[in-house]
Scaffold this motif. Structure first.
Motif, mmCIF file in Angstrom:
data_model
loop_
_atom_site.group_PDB
_atom_site.id
_atom_site.type_symbol
_atom_site.label_atom_id
_atom_site.label_comp_id
_atom_site.label_asym_id
_atom_site.label_seq_id
_atom_site.Cartn_x
_atom_site.Cartn_y
_atom_site.Cartn_z
ATOM 1 N N ALA A 146 0.907 -1.347 0.086
ATOM 2 C CA ALA A 146 0.165 0.252 0.236
ATOM 3 C C ALA A 146 0.925 1.109 0.127
ATOM 4 O O ALA A 146 0.535 1.635 -0.957
ATOM 5 C CB ALA A 146 -1.222 0.138 1.370
ATOM 6 N N TYR A 147 2.328 0.944 0.760
ATOM 7 C CA TYR A 147 2.698 2.971 0.748
ATOM 8 C C TYR A 147 4.100 2.343 0.292
ATOM 9 O O TYR A 147 4.873 3.334 -0.462
ATOM 10 C CB TYR A 147 3.225 2.180 2.261
ATOM 11 C CG TYR A 147 1.898 2.976 2.799
ATOM 12 C CD1 TYR A 147 1.800 4.081 3.088
ATOM 13 C CD2 TYR A 147 1.124 2.355 3.500
ATOM 14 C CE1 TYR A 147 0.682 5.171 4.135
ATOM 15 C CE2 TYR A 147 0.238 2.979 4.440
ATOM 16 C CZ TYR A 147 0.223 3.701 4.435
ATOM 17 O OH TYR A 147 -1.362 4.014 5.483
ATOM 18 N N HIS A 152 3.923 -2.638 -4.462
ATOM 19 C CA HIS A 152 3.154 -2.227 -5.102
ATOM 20 C C HIS A 152 2.805 -2.964 -6.699
ATOM 21 O O HIS A 152 2.802 -3.923 -7.057
ATOM 22 C CB HIS A 152 2.138 -0.939 -4.743
ATOM 23 C CG HIS A 152 1.525 -0.751 -5.935
ATOM 24 N ND1 HIS A 152 1.275 -0.672 -7.244
ATOM 25 C CD2 HIS A 152 -0.519 -1.321 -5.029
ATOM 26 C CE1 HIS A 152 -0.522 -0.461 -7.784
ATOM 27 N NE2 HIS A 152 -1.029 -0.889 -6.647
ATOM 28 N N ASP A 172 -8.753 -6.290 -8.913
ATOM 29 C CA ASP A 172 -9.620 -4.843 -8.538
ATOM 30 C C ASP A 172 -9.421 -4.991 -7.115
ATOM 31 O O ASP A 172 -9.847 -4.296 -6.073
ATOM 32 C CB ASP A 172 -10.871 -5.359 -9.529
ATOM 33 C CG ASP A 172 -10.781 -5.479 -10.913
ATOM 34 O OD1 ASP A 172 -9.711 -3.779 -11.454
ATOM 35 O OD2 ASP A 172 -11.854 -5.233 -11.624
ATOM 36 N N GLU A 175 -6.512 -4.472 -5.051
ATOM 37 C CA GLU A 175 -5.886 -3.088 -5.113
ATOM 38 C C GLU A 175 -7.129 -2.249 -4.041
ATOM 39 O O GLU A 175 -6.940 -1.115 -3.274
ATOM 40 C CB GLU A 175 -6.464 -2.156 -6.756
ATOM 41 C CG GLU A 175 -5.574 -2.551 -7.519
ATOM 42 C CD GLU A 175 -3.777 -2.170 -7.121
ATOM 43 O OE1 GLU A 175 -3.406 -1.243 -6.162
ATOM 44 O OE2 GLU A 175 -3.419 -2.130 -8.342
ATOM 45 N N SER A 176 -8.526 -2.072 -4.885
ATOM 46 C CA SER A 176 -9.652 -2.084 -2.901
ATOM 47 C C SER A 176 -9.031 -2.458 -1.803
ATOM 48 O O SER A 176 -9.241 -1.582 -0.696
ATOM 49 C CB SER A 176 -10.866 -2.596 -3.327
ATOM 50 O OG SER A 176 -11.639 -2.365 -2.594
ATOM 51 N N GLU A 179 -6.374 0.528 -0.840
ATOM 52 C CA GLU A 179 -6.878 1.602 -1.370
ATOM 53 C C GLU A 179 -7.130 1.837 0.722
ATOM 54 O O GLU A 179 -6.598 2.944 1.417
ATOM 55 C CB GLU A 179 -7.747 1.612 -1.930
ATOM 56 C CG GLU A 179 -8.523 3.191 -1.867
ATOM 57 C CD GLU A 179 -8.983 3.259 -3.295
ATOM 58 O OE1 GLU A 179 -10.112 4.515 -2.823
ATOM 59 O OE2 GLU A 179 -9.576 2.832 -4.308
ATOM 60 N N GLN A 180 -7.540 0.762 0.947
ATOM 61 C CA GLN A 180 -8.362 1.017 2.749
ATOM 62 C C GLN A 180 -7.271 1.236 3.487
ATOM 63 O O GLN A 180 -7.816 1.853 4.759
ATOM 64 C CB GLN A 180 -9.597 -0.425 2.953
ATOM 65 C CG GLN A 180 -10.118 0.072 3.962
ATOM 66 C CD GLN A 180 -10.811 -1.778 4.312
ATOM 67 O OE1 GLN A 180 -10.622 -2.827 4.280
ATOM 68 N NE2 GLN A 180 -12.237 -1.456 5.039
ATOM 69 N N THR A 181 -6.120 0.278 3.272
ATOM 70 C CA THR A 181 -5.187 -0.064 4.187
ATOM 71 C C THR A 181 -4.512 1.679 4.008
ATOM 72 O O THR A 181 -3.882 2.145 5.254
ATOM 73 C CB THR A 181 -3.874 -0.512 3.835
ATOM 74 O OG1 THR A 181 -4.494 -2.246 3.020
ATOM 75 C CG2 THR A 181 -3.154 -0.237 4.130
ATOM 76 N N ARG A 182 -4.208 2.118 3.051
ATOM 77 C CA ARG A 182 -3.896 3.103 2.965
ATOM 78 C C ARG A 182 -4.672 3.999 4.119
ATOM 79 O O ARG A 182 -4.128 5.571 4.469
ATOM 80 C CB ARG A 182 -3.709 4.099 1.285
ATOM 81 C CG ARG A 182 -2.585 3.311 0.881
ATOM 82 C CD ARG A 182 -1.685 3.703 -0.489
ATOM 83 N NE ARG A 182 -2.963 4.030 -1.959
ATOM 84 C CZ ARG A 182 -3.300 2.972 -1.455
ATOM 85 N NH1 ARG A 182 -1.812 1.997 -2.444
ATOM 86 N NH2 ARG A 182 -3.880 2.706 -3.281
ATOM 87 N N ALA A 183 -5.802 4.283 3.237
ATOM 88 C CA ALA A 183 -6.863 5.086 4.201
ATOM 89 C C ALA A 183 -6.984 5.324 5.920
ATOM 90 O O ALA A 183 -7.122 6.529 6.374
ATOM 91 C CB ALA A 183 -7.918 5.147 3.508
#
Length: 258
Positions: A146-147, A152, A172, A175-176, A179-183
């Motif tokens: 994620a970072y 990645h 997909d 990747e979702s 994205e949740q991990t980064r958020a």
């Protein structure tokens, strides 16, 4: 006196050109700027691309610096230094959580465990330092993917094997998850890698705020998770604890306040 290797000199000049000019350059521009035949320039670019030092935009065909250079740029941070900085904090995390703690870094398309603190009880345990974990399913791997752009890329391009019925393998959906991990700032693994095992991890950054590793709490699902409305959710106090540990190590590496 030994002569310099011409192909390496040309490759170095090509990287400097891409670093100092426009964001992306075409083959003709690169060949002309370095006074090389197009065939010679293309051969060097293909080699650099295969090693991850150069990337080619699929739409325009132009070239730019690749993510692998980020990995080399962070080489000043020795893994042993990361482990040394994390020793006290990971010991405290294992003691406060009552669970095993792992410190991992990206290595050869996976997560290399560079430090492991045993669960503080009398149970029989196996030291996992040196073990490799997958990027796509583990909490450590998801945080790195994620970072870290290199992680990645490797996680996306690699085969994401089904390890349990809960493993996420579709691109997909994966990747979702990232994205949740980064958020939210942390990654989870609830029986996605090993049945009966759950983990929560958070990223560690250096003084330039670049990701250099991750720390995770790992244990039995019934201890790491709690049941809420028939759903297993990670215990919030463990999420808080692992994030605080990651921040503390990051601060020791010069990342400043988070």
């Amino acid at each position: 006196m030994a002569k310099n290797i011409q192909s390496l000199e040309r490759a170095a000049a090509m990287l400097r050109l891409l670093a100092g000019g426009e964001r992306r350059l075409g083959l003709s521009d690169i060949a002309s700027s370095l006074d090389l035949a197009k065939g010679t320039a293309h051969g060097i670019l293909r080699t650099l691309q295969a090693e991850g030092f150069v990337e080619q935009d699929p739409a325009s065909g132009r070239y730019q610096l690749g993510a692998e250079l980020l990995r080399l740029g962070n080489s000043y941070l020795d893994v042993h230094e990361l482990r040394a900085r994390a020793l006290v904090w990971t010991d405290d995390l294992a003691r406060s959580s009552g669970e095993s703690v792992h410190l991992g870094v990206l290595h050869q398309h996976g997560v290399l465990i560079v430090h492991h603190v045993f669960r503080p009880d009398d149970s029989r345990q196996v030291l996992e330092v040196g073990a490799m974990q997958p990027l796509h399913s583990t909490a450590l791997g998801k945080v790195l993917a994620a970072y870290d752009p290199v992680a990645h890329s490797e996680a996306v391009e690699a085969e994401r094997k089904t390890l349990t019925p809960l493993t996420v393998t579709g691109l997909d959906e994966f990747e979702s998850v990232l994205e949740q991990t980064r958020a939210r700032g942390w990654g989870a693994d609830v029986e996605e890698t090993w049945e009966g095992v759950a983990a929560v991890a958070a990223p560690i950054h250096d003084r330039r705020r670049m990701p250099v590793g991750a720390v995770a709490i790992t244990g039995a699902v019934e201890r790491i998770c709690e049941i809420r409305e028939e759903r297993r959710e990670l215990r919030p106090e463990l999420i808080t604890a692992v994030r605080e540990c990651a921040r503390a190590v990051s601060r020791d590496l010069g990342a400043g306040r988070f």
